[in-house]
Structure formats: structure tokens, C-alpha cells
Design a protein around this motif. Structure first.
Motif, PDB file in Angstrom:
ATOM      1  N   LEU C  18       0.379  -1.301   0.640  1.00 41.59           N
ATOM      2  CA  LEU C  18       0.085   0.353  -0.317  1.00 41.59           C
ATOM      3  C   LEU C  18       0.655   1.045   0.017  1.00 41.59           C
ATOM      4  O   LEU C  18       0.725   1.800  -1.068  1.00 41.59           O
ATOM      5  CB  LEU C  18      -0.746   0.203   1.179  1.00 41.59           C
ATOM      6  CG  LEU C  18      -1.912   1.316   1.486  1.00 41.59           C
ATOM      7  CD1 LEU C  18      -2.693   1.290   0.618  1.00 41.59           C
ATOM      8  CD2 LEU C  18      -2.712   0.444   2.357  1.00 41.59           C
ATOM      9  N   THR C  22       1.049   4.231  -3.157  1.00 41.51           N
ATOM     10  CA  THR C  22       0.236   5.045  -2.807  1.00 41.51           C
ATOM     11  C   THR C  22       1.521   6.204  -2.993  1.00 41.51           C
ATOM     12  O   THR C  22       1.289   7.674  -3.985  1.00 41.51           O
ATOM     13  CB  THR C  22       0.365   5.190  -1.197  1.00 41.51           C
ATOM     14  OG1 THR C  22      -1.038   4.282  -1.132  1.00 41.51           O
ATOM     15  CG2 THR C  22      -0.254   6.744  -0.515  1.00 41.51           C
ATOM     16  N   THR C  39      -4.798  17.314   1.474  1.00 42.82           N
ATOM     17  CA  THR C  39      -4.518  16.066   2.514  1.00 42.82           C
ATOM     18  C   THR C  39      -4.145  16.698   3.620  1.00 42.82           C
ATOM     19  O   THR C  39      -5.332  16.610   4.944  1.00 42.82           O
ATOM     20  CB  THR C  39      -4.087  14.759   1.921  1.00 42.82           C
ATOM     21  OG1 THR C  39      -3.713  15.121   0.551  1.00 42.82           O
ATOM     22  CG2 THR C  39      -4.481  13.694   2.270  1.00 42.82           C
ATOM     23  N   LEU C  40      -3.091  16.997   3.965  1.00 37.45           N
ATOM     24  CA  LEU C  40      -2.859  16.659   5.541  1.00 37.45           C
ATOM     25  C   LEU C  40      -2.691  18.665   6.466  1.00 37.45           C
ATOM     26  O   LEU C  40      -2.374  18.802   6.799  1.00 37.45           O
ATOM     27  CB  LEU C  40      -1.418  16.431   5.538  1.00 37.45           C
ATOM     28  CG  LEU C  40      -1.410  15.389   5.589  1.00 37.45           C
ATOM     29  CD1 LEU C  40      -0.120  14.716   5.314  1.00 37.45           C
ATOM     30  CD2 LEU C  40      -2.288  14.304   6.287  1.00 37.45           C
ATOM     31  N   TYR C 297       0.970  10.021   5.015  1.00 39.22           N
ATOM     32  CA  TYR C 297      -0.804  10.259   4.588  1.00 39.22           C
ATOM     33  C   TYR C 297      -1.333   9.026   4.808  1.00 39.22           C
ATOM     34  O   TYR C 297      -1.963   9.522   5.281  1.00 39.22           O
ATOM     35  CB  TYR C 297      -0.357  10.411   2.569  1.00 39.22           C
ATOM     36  CG  TYR C 297      -2.131  10.092   1.544  1.00 39.22           C
ATOM     37  CD1 TYR C 297      -3.533  10.481   2.886  1.00 39.22           C
ATOM     38  CD2 TYR C 297      -2.168   8.140   1.742  1.00 39.22           C
ATOM     39  CE1 TYR C 297      -4.119  10.259   2.257  1.00 39.22           C
ATOM     40  CE2 TYR C 297      -3.699   7.775   1.266  1.00 39.22           C
ATOM     41  CZ  TYR C 297      -4.965   8.917   1.235  1.00 39.22           C
ATOM     42  OH  TYR C 297      -5.772   8.745   1.132  1.00 39.22           O
ATOM     43  N   LEU C 298      -0.895   7.929   4.740  1.00 42.63           N
ATOM     44  CA  LEU C 298      -1.662   6.908   5.277  1.00 42.63           C
ATOM     45  C   LEU C 298      -1.123   6.505   7.113  1.00 42.63           C
ATOM     46  O   LEU C 298      -2.260   5.906   7.489  1.00 42.63           O
ATOM     47  CB  LEU C 298      -0.285   5.448   5.039  1.00 42.63           C
ATOM     48  CG  LEU C 298      -0.879   5.411   3.413  1.00 42.63           C
ATOM     49  CD1 LEU C 298       0.248   4.356   3.097  1.00 42.63           C
ATOM     50  CD2 LEU C 298      -2.385   4.809   2.731  1.00 42.63           C
ATOM     51  N   GLY C 301      -3.227  10.541   7.497  1.00 41.55           N
ATOM     52  CA  GLY C 301      -4.692  11.299   6.470  1.00 41.55           C
ATOM     53  C   GLY C 301      -5.816  10.952   6.464  1.00 41.55           C
ATOM     54  O   GLY C 301      -6.714  11.826   6.566  1.00 41.55           O
ATOM     55  N   GLY C 302      -6.356   9.444   7.429  1.00 39.68           N
ATOM     56  CA  GLY C 302      -7.443   9.477   7.847  1.00 39.68           C
ATOM     57  C   GLY C 302      -7.659   9.736   9.020  1.00 39.68           C
ATOM     58  O   GLY C 302      -7.165   9.836  10.310  1.00 39.68           O
ATOM     59  N   SER C 303      -8.947   8.930   9.370  1.00 40.04           N
ATOM     60  CA  SER C 303      -9.587   9.501  10.930  1.00 40.04           C
ATOM     61  C   SER C 303      -8.089   8.497  11.720  1.00 40.04           C
ATOM     62  O   SER C 303      -8.429   8.851  13.272  1.00 40.04           O
ATOM     63  CB  SER C 303     -10.730   8.452  11.017  1.00 40.04           C
ATOM     64  OG  SER C 303     -10.761   7.160  10.733  1.00 40.04           O
ATOM     65  N   GLU C 304      -7.714   7.986  11.187  1.00 39.26           N
ATOM     66  CA  GLU C 304      -6.723   6.932  11.890  1.00 39.26           C
ATOM     67  C   GLU C 304      -5.670   6.351  11.098  1.00 39.26           C
ATOM     68  O   GLU C 304      -5.841   6.110  10.060  1.00 39.26           O
ATOM     69  CB  GLU C 304      -7.260   5.535  12.987  1.00 39.26           C
ATOM     70  CG  GLU C 304      -8.343   4.352  12.219  1.00 39.26           C
ATOM     71  CD  GLU C 304      -9.148   3.800  12.660  1.00 39.26           C
ATOM     72  OE1 GLU C 304      -8.656   2.247  13.193  1.00 39.26           O
ATOM     73  OE2 GLU C 304      -9.777   4.326  13.870  1.00 39.26           O
ATOM     74  N   ALA C 306      -3.598   4.139   8.626  1.00 40.23           N
ATOM     75  CA  ALA C 306      -4.077   3.351   8.174  1.00 40.23           C
ATOM     76  C   ALA C 306      -2.471   1.643   8.203  1.00 40.23           C
ATOM     77  O   ALA C 306      -3.137   0.573   7.576  1.00 40.23           O
ATOM     78  CB  ALA C 306      -4.691   2.988   6.849  1.00 40.23           C
TER      79      ALA C 306
END
Lengths: 427, 201, 313
Positions: C18, C22, C39-40, C297-298, C301-304, C306
Motif C-alpha cells: 500500500l 501510494t 490532504t494534511l 498520508y497513510l 491522512g485519515g481518522s486513524e 492505515a
């Protein structure tokens, strides 16, 4: 003041009463009459001779933030000890009659257990010139054990001279076996874990090479040698061989080396950083068997208190050492008794008789019988509890056993007829 | 943006009873094919022959639709229309509501987007948030002369002031329903499914 | 529990792929006129550098900025750290600043692990002592994949001071995860005694290994090793373990030559090799930004996160 200890299993055997009068044991037997003595109910408890530690860092003078003679001896009493040997690597170093007498006096004043100072082998434990061994031996502290612990007496000539010199007063040199060049910057046992963690290795051979040299030296000059904190299977083999040849060598193992392996270092928590380092499972098994068969003579805690900030740091920055007085007996029960390797008489031998004899302490490590000084530890082997650092009596909290469930609990400790601990509480 | 071209279809009769877990097909393969052909014609009409048009499909099914549209345009007009793909993941406003996810491919034809009429292509137009993200993404790729939007299905419930220029089918839905577009290249068959939330996906 | 990237072993095969996939997408950003993604936005990334490493710090800084993160550079020199502040107190300071991610470079093995236990944000290890440098391994794998395709079954030879190399440790672990066959080549003094437990093979003979290598990665010989009896002389080291033109000629035609930098030209690698078409040394620098963008990013970037792993102790 008199005490009647009722129904304790002496060395784990049949239940008996122990009558303590003044400083000594007046009688041991079934159904003794209290006759005005205060009764201590001890049904289900095991009575052991007061434990003796050959290897304790009390840190005073110099690092009173980590431990003092007062706090360290209270911790010892809570662990069932009636005598501790205070290591010499204080600041100033215990390398003169003045310093050892000071430590000895502080211990007497504290009154929780006997404090027998260890004298440095070399001045300032720098490994170059002999300290005034004779003056320390002749002082009020009557020093018999000499050690540069924390450092190895690596110079073969100095080691030979020290071994020879202490013969004059029946002393013993307790060697911290660590070849210094092989362990420069060493952080943990050299092996699979150190390779994976990128921490500089402390190879087993650095301990074994010094032990091999020292047993040959001791044999050659006919002097007593004691090996501190043996940590490897190879060291055990060398000591076994030396004893078979009649070499006057004795050896100790720490509780933590009997229970923990270097896997614990995987999280880089320096609470597991110690010198010598935690080794492998094979080493632990060899140490247990050596303690059981007598190749290793005794258990010694190497109780090494450090303030929080010395451990809450990067591994390489952190201080080496762990506290151990209050967990020693539970760890030995877990590692040796529950595994069937040692019975309680064996525990008494390895944690009281033998260390007292090696340290030449005449009033300690005596059998629980009429006429002996009343140094007694009452222990409940059926208790189980998780180790709680915040509940420690030591001034420091650096126990590697935090959260671990261990068996046993010291219920009472008597020092020459006077309880220092009763019902699990300091008196 | 003015939605001038679409001839809204009749509201769809096929309704899903609440609690019926089985999604119903509201469009089948031939319907989808016809819708795309119609959109292709509308694009040519509105862009006066489709010179300067660049189709950008929004990942994932929008890309398939863009490729099909490009094929339809070529058939009608007899010359190739450039098309590419746009991944809007990094521009989404709901990135932090879920763990970071894998990125799709952004592939812009060598002609670039500058001064072209970019037609964004997606399967379903719903809240409009994906299109908002696509407009931002496009902004970082260059400066098109105009941007238009083509979707296979418009299911309503907009949360942003966004309208499509070309719509394959207007599909009034309830918020409790789920619209799922299946395409042969991605899913093995062509269909638009309508089902209760959680049932069709 | 929050997740971090401290060891290459923290990445499963899926995680690693991943990151690489990415990074492949993010590499395109470098070719655009606007080299930035939103993104951030609003996230804070602290670059906590206890060791001087301009190239790694700049690479992480570029990666974070291309993702629109706020970047705070905190270098030990001239800061409270050089005045004896403990790592723990520094960690508490970062907490107070609300760092979402902390990129740490430290001379002590395990420092990122310790830090991860004291902060709420995700920790990225940018090199710790002689332990690991996982983003270097990721950018190396990314570079290999771009040149050679899938790494499954590829033969990668890593040459030099494996004992003290965080790059080697991370590469062995990651390449093994990705299915490559790794061979370490070094004088026996410069491999750990327990290297037998590592998922790789070991050789002392560079010439025997080269003809079978798809990738040769040369490690830097640190100045401080040169006088510490690990090998008799720099000249002998260079003769036995350096990569010169003649040795490069033994490589298969498609093979590439890598170096994490900075190079000692004339010691572990000859200038003609470093500058040859096989050399990926300049690409590695550019790829570093893409790989680090993917990691940031991984993780952030998200709620938690990845990818990555929690710190248990």
C-alpha cells in the motif's frame, strides 16, 4: 520482650512453635507454653532463618535520592532480610576505614537489618591501586568482603594481589566479572535480540573469560574468590569445573537472572537494563539448575535503586540496575520452589546460611534452633499478588517485575528477637 | 452551470419497499448504453463538435464511463477524443472520517487540461461533495477553459450548489436508499441497482 | 492504540505494498506545476532531529509540505535538548504543541519507541542509532520496483557495515516481507553474531555474489569504524568490499547499484560506478520524498493510521 511464634512450618517442615526470648531463640518444639510471651499466630507460614544478602546497593553516601541506608534497610526487612552487604560503589567510594565505618554506623542506627559494608578492592574502584583492605578489615565495620562491583578488577596482577592480600584476614574478593574491552558501550546481552534492536551487545564470553582467569588465579594462590551475579550457562560450566578441581570459589545469582530473559528488552524499556544483562532462556535454565545443585552457592539481589529520571529515558542513556530486596523471596519461590528444583530448606541454605558463611557473618544464617540468634523470617507461600512498584518500601521504583503476579508474601521479620516487620507491616 | 441539455426521464416506477433487502435493477445494460450515446450527442451539441473536449473520469467507475463516452464520441465524430482519470481521494472533505485509503490513478492525457473543455464523468451524483473535490483536484492540474459534469445517475439530495450538465437518468431516491452502478469492466455486468442502505453495496 | 512506523517489521506485506502503490501515485505530483495536495491541511508534523541529517530532514519536510501539513523543525542543536532536556520532557512539549505526527531522528536505538509511549501522535522513525531507518528501506524498495518491477524473488545484495547499519536492518526486514532474497556481504567483523536468525543469507565474498545480483546496495563506511580494528585498513576494505568498475562489470546487464548516501567515493564505491547509468543514487533522493509522502498520508491522512503498529510497553 518475648514472642511465641505458633504453628510455623520450620523450613517448610512440620508445624512447630518457636519461642523467642530477648535476642535469641529459647526453644523450638510442639505445643510450647507462651508463658507471658506475645503470641504470633503463624499457622500456614513458613519459618526461615533471616535472609542475608551479599549484594545490595544502599547508595548512601552520595545518591541519597535513589536510596539511603534507612530506606534500603527498611526495604530489606520487608523482603525478609536481616542482613545486607552494602556495596562499595558509593560516592565517596567505600575504600577507606572511614567510609565503611560510616555506612556501618548508619545501619546500626537505622536498626532494620544488619548492614555489613563491602570494601572496594581498589582505590576509587579505579582498578589501579589496592585500597587499604587491611584498615577496612580492622575497622569497626570488620569488612570481610571486598568488591569493585560495577567495575571489574580487570588487571590480572591487581586481581592476583587482592586475592592474596585478603587471606591475612580471611577476606574474600567478590568479582564483577566483565572484560572491559569486550563490553565497551555494551547495552544488553549480545544475541538475537541485540542484533534486532541495534543495541550494542554484552557477550557472555566477556563474563566467562574473567571467571575462567579468576578461578585459575584463586586456585594458584589458594585464596577465596566469590563471583558476583553469574549470568550465563558458560559461567556455570567454568565454576562447576573449578569446584571439581577444589578451587575455593563461591558464586551468586540474582533473582532477576533466575526469572527474566533478554526478550524483555524488546520494548526498549530501560527498566530491564541491568549489568550483567538479562540473558537467554537457556542461560536461565542453567542458572536455576546450578543453584539447585550447589554449583552456584547463593542468591544475591544486586538491589540497585535508581531515581525515575534515570530510567525514563532512551535505553543507551539509562542507568543499569533493578531493585530486588522486596521481590527476592517471591521470585525464588516462583523460579526454584514451584518448579521443584529447591525445597524450603534449600531456600534457607541459598538465601541465609551460605551468604552468611561467605560473608563471615557469625550472628546471621544460623539454624532455627535453641541458642541461635532470633533472626527469623515468616513467609506465606500461598499468597499471590501482582507486583506494585508504588507499594515498594524502597525509595526507588525500578522493579522489572511490575505487574507480574508472583507467589508469596513476607509476613514477619525478626532481627535478634525484635520484629522489624509484623503482619506484613514495618514496625 | 446550467442544466440545459437533459431531458429528465419520467420518475422511476420501480420502488423498493422499506425492509426489502433485495436491490432492484432500475437500468439494465441497453439502458446504460443508450444513456451514454445520448450524453455523447449532447456533449457534441453543447461543445459545438467536441474540439478541445477532454473527458476526465472520476475514480473508479467514472473512469470506465469516461472511456465508454470517449468511444461513443469517436464513433459519432470519427476522431479520437482524449480521456483520462482523476483520483480525488486527497481532496475529499471526509478524509478524516475514515482511515486513510489507497489512492486511485490520476492520468491526464499528454495534451493537459489547460484551455480545454474538461468534462468530468462520474457514475452517481448525490451530495455533490465528490464533484467539489474533483474541481479542486482539477484546479491543481491546470486551468481549463470550462468544466462540465456528466453523470450516469442523478439521485438528488445535493449538499452543495452543484448541478450536472449531462444526466443519463434522474432517479429520485430517499436517503434510506442506496444506488449502485455496476459496469461490466469493473463488476462483470451493466446495471444500476436501487436498494435499501447497506443492501446494495 | 495509535500506530507508528518505527521498524520495517511494523509493515505487513499488504501495508508495504500500500505504501509503495501510494508512493507511485504521489510521485506524479513532482511533475506538476503545483506540487501540493491539501490532504494534511491543519495537521502538524514535527521534525525532531537529534542528529544532524540535512538530507533526511529536508526530504521529510518536503513530503509534509507537499501534503500541506504545518511543519515544525525541532533540531537538537541550539535548543533546550542540547541544554540537557530529557527526551521525555521534549515529548511533553510536543504534546503541548499538539503534534499529529512526530518524525524523529535520534542517535540512540529505540528512542522512537520510547517517544511513541509518551506522545499521542504517530511516530515515524527517521533513523535511530544502529537500529532502523524504515522510510529509507521503503524508498529503496520503491526505487527497485520502479527499475525492476515486482520484487518477488529478486536478489538483493547489501554490502558493508551491516553491524552498525540501520539501513541494512530495515532493508533486510522489508525486502524479506516483499519476497526478495537478500544477501549480506561484509567482513565477518561487521555482521552481528546472531545474523543467522535474520531472514537473509550472508557471504564474505563479494565477487561470488555479484553475478547473481539484481540489486547491489553499498553501505557507507563510517569514519569512526576505520580505526576500530573492524578491518586492517581502508585500502584493504576497499579492495575486498568496494564496488569498482571491474566488479560492476560482473553484474547482470539489468542490475542496479544503490547507495543510501552520503557516499565515500573511492572507499565503498568508485566514482565511475556512482555516476554510471546503473546507479540509482539520485533517483533515490527524489523517491525519498514520494515514499515519505505516502507514509505521512497513510499515518495521518485519515481518522486513524492505515499502516504501522502500536507500541505496547
Amino acid at each position: 520482650m518475648s514472642y511465641l511464634i505458633k504453628g510455623a512450618r520450620v523450613l517448610g517442615g512440620e508445624a512447630a512453635d518457636i519461642l523467642v526470648r530477648d535476642e535469641g531463640i529459647a526453644a523450638v518444639g510442639a505445643g510450647l507454653d507462651a508463658g507471658g510471651a506475645e503470641v504470633v499466630e503463624a499457622g500456614g507460614l513458613i519459618a526461615l532463618p533471616g535472609l542475608v544478602d551479599l549484594h545490595t546497593h544502599l547508595r548512601e553516601p552520595g545518591r541519597e535520592d535513589a536510596e539511603t541506608v534507612g530506606s534500603g534497610t527498611r526495604s530489606a526487612a520487608m523482603g525478609g532480610f536481616t542482613a545486607v552487604h552494602a556495596m562499595a560503589n558509593t560516592d565517596p567510594v567505600a575504600d577507606t576505614a572511614g567510609v565503611v565505618e560510616q555506612v556501618w554506623r548508619l545501619g546500626r542506627e537505622a536498626g532494620y537489618c544488619d548492614v555489613q559494608p563491602v570494601g572496594a578492592v581498589t582505590r576509587g574502584i579505579a582498578g589501579e591501586q589496592l585500597a587499604e583492605l587491611g584498615a577496612m578489615a580492622d575497622s569497626a565495620a570488620r569488612v570481610r568482603v571486598f568488591s569493585d562491583d560495577g567495575h571489574c578488577v580487570s588487571d590480572a596482577v591487581i586481581m592476583r594481589r587482592a586475592l592474596e592480600y585478603v587471606k591475612a584476614f580471611d577476606g574474600v574478593v567478590a568479582q564483577h566479572a566483565q572484560e572491559p574491552r569486550l563490553t565497551e558501550g555494551a547495552q544488553m546481552n549480545e544475541g538475537e535480540m541485540s542484533a534486532a534492536l541495534g543495541l550494542r551487545g554484552w557477550p557472555a564470553v566477556a563474563e566467562e573469560a574473567i571467571i575462567a582467569r579468576d578461578v585459575l588465579l584463586a586456585q594458584h594462590v589458594g585464596s577465596r574468590l566469590h563471583v558476583c551475579h553469574v549470568s550465563t550457562a558458560g559461567s556455570v560450566e567454568i565454576i562447576r569445573w573449578a569446584k571439581s578441581k577444589g578451587c575455593p570459589v563461591t558464586a551468586e545469582v540474582t533473582p532477576h537472572h533466575l526469572l527474566l530473559t533478554d526478550d524483555r528488552c524488546g520494548g526498549y524499556d530501560p527498566i530491564f537494563k541491568v549489568n550483567p544483562p538479562l540473558r537467554t532462556g537457556d542461560d536461565v535454565a542453567a542458572l536455576r539448575h546450578a543453584l539447585a545443585d550447589g554449583t552456584i552457592d547463593c542468591v544475591a539481589t544486586d538491589h540497585a535503586p535508581h531515581p525515575v529520571e534515570a530510567k525514563e529515558t532512551e535505553w543507551a542513556e539509562a542507568a543499569m540496575g533493578m531493585i530486588g530486596l522486596e521481590t527476592a523471596l517471591p521470585v525464588v519461590q516462583e523460579a526454584m520452589v514451584e518448579t521443584g528444583l529447591l525445597d524450603w530448606a534449600g531456600v534457607a541454605d541459598r538465601m541465609s546460611y551460605k551468604p552468611a558463611r561467605i560473608g563471615r557473618l557469625s550472628g546471621q544464617g544460623r539454624p532455627l534452633e535453641a541458642g541461635s540468634p532470633a533472626n527469623i523470617t515468616l513467609y506465606d507461600p500461598s499468597a499471590r499478588r501482582a507486583v506494585d512498584p508504588s507499594a515498594m518500601t524502597s525509595k526507588s521504583r525500578n522493579t522489572p517485575f511490575a505487574g507480574l503476579e508472583l507467589p508469596g508474601r513476607v509476613v514477619a521479620t525478626f532481627l535478634r528477637g525484635r520484629p522489624t516487620v509484623l503482619e506484613g507491616k514495618l514496625q | 452551470m446550467v442544466n440545459a441539455a437533459s431531458r429528465p426521464d419520467e420518475p422511476v416506477e420501480v420502488r423498493v419497499a422499506d425492509g426489502d433487502p433485495r436491490p432492484k435493477a432500475v437500468l439494465e445494460g441497453p439502458d446504460i448504453r443508450r444513456a451514454l450515446t445520448r450524453i455523447a450527442h449532447e456533449i457534441l451539441e453543447r461543445t459545438k463538435g467536441g474540439h478541445d473536449v477532454l473527458l476526465l473520469g472520476i475514480q473508479t467507475r467514472g473512469v470506465t464511463l469516461a472511456e465508454r463516452l470517449a468511444g461513443a464520441l469517436r464513433e459519432v465524430e470519427g476522431r479520437p477524443v482524449p480521456w483520462g482519470s482523476l483520483d480525488v481521494t486527497m481532496y475529499r472533505d471526509d478524509l478524516r472520517l475514515r482511515p486513510a485509503r489507497a489512492l486511485g490513478r490520476t492520468e491526464v492525457p499528454p495534451e493537459g487540461v489547460d484551455d480545454r473543455v474538461v468534462v468530468l464523468v462520474d457514475d452517481v451524483l448525490f451530495s455533490g461533495r465528490t464533484v467539489r473535490a474533483a474541481l479542486d483536484a482539477l484546479n491543481d492540474l491546470g486551468r481549463p477553459r470550462a468544466v462540465q459534469l456528466a453523470v450516469l445517475v442523478d439521485r438528488g439530495h445535493r449538499e452543495l450548489p452543484i448541478r450536472a450538465d449531462y444526466v443519463g437518468k434522474n432517479l429520485p431516491t430517499s436517503m434510506r436508499e442506496n444506488v449502485k452502478v455496476l459496469l461490466a469492466e469493473n463488476d462483470g455486468r451493466d446495471a444500476v441497482l436501487l436498494g435499501p442502505t447497506g443492501g446494495a453495496k | 492504540m495509535n500506530r507508528h512506523l518505527i521498524s520495517a517489521a511494523d509493515l505487513s506485506r499488504d501495508d508495504a505494498l500500500l505504501v509503495l502503490d501510494t508512493a507511485e501515485e504521489l510521485a506524479q505530483i513532482a511533475d506538476r506545476s503545483i506540487k501540493k495536495l491539501p490532504t494534511l491541511r491543519g495537521r502538524t508534523v514535527v521534525n525532531l532531529f537529534f542528529e544532524d541529517s540535512t538530507r533526511t530532514r529536508i526530504s521529510f519536510e518536503a513530503a509534509a509540505k507537499r501534503l500541506s501539513a504545518d511543519v515544525i523543525n525541532f533540531s537538537a542543536k541550539g535548543s533546550s535538548v542540547s541544554k540537557g532536556e530529557s527526551l521525555k520532557d521534549t515529548a511533553l512539549t510536543l504534546e503541548a504543541m499538539g503534534a499529529d505526527g512526530v518524525v524523529i531522528r535520534h542517535g540512540a536505538s529505540g528512542a522512537p519507541h520510547r517517544l511513541a509511549g509518551w506522545v499521542r501522535g504517530s511516530v515515524v522513525n527517521a533513523g535511530d542509532g544502529t537500529h532502523e531507518h524504515p522510510t529509507q528501506a521503503l524508498l529503496d524498495a520503491f526505487t527497485m520496483r520502479r527499475r525492476l518491477g515486482d520484487l518477488e524473488g529478486r536478489k538483493v545484495t547489501i554490502v558493508g557495515d551491516v553491524l552498525h547499519s540501520r539501513v541494512a536492518r530495515s532493508n533486510v526486514l522489508l525486502l524479506h516481507t516483499l519476497g526478495a532474497d537478500v544477501t549480506l556481504v561484509a567482513p565477518p567483523t561487521l555482521v552481528p553474531v546472531a545474523v543467522g536468525t535474520w531472514p537473509c543469507s550472508v557471504s564474505y565474498d563479494l565477487d561470488a555474489v555479484l553475478p547473481k545480483s539484481d540489486v547491489v546496495m553499498m553501505l557507507r563506511v563510517q569514519q569512526e569504524r576505520m580505526n576500530a580494528a573492524y578491518f586492517p585498513s581502508v585500502r584493504e576494505y576497499s579492495r575486498r568490499y568496494g564496488l569498482d568498475g571491474d566488479r560492476m562489470a560482473q553484474l547482470p546487464e539489468h542490475a542496479i547499484v544503490m547507495h543510501p548516501g552520503p557516499m565515500n567515493r573511492g572507499v565503498e564505491i568508485a566514482a565511475e560506478v556512482a555516476d554510471s547509468v546503473r546507479s540509482t543514487i539520485v533517483e533515490q533522493v527524489a523517491n525519498g520524498v514520494s515514499a515519505r509522502m505516502a507514509v505521512l498520508y497513510l499515518l495521518l491522512g485519515g481518522s486513524e493510521p492505515a499502516i504501522g503498529k502500536g507500541v505496547s510497553e
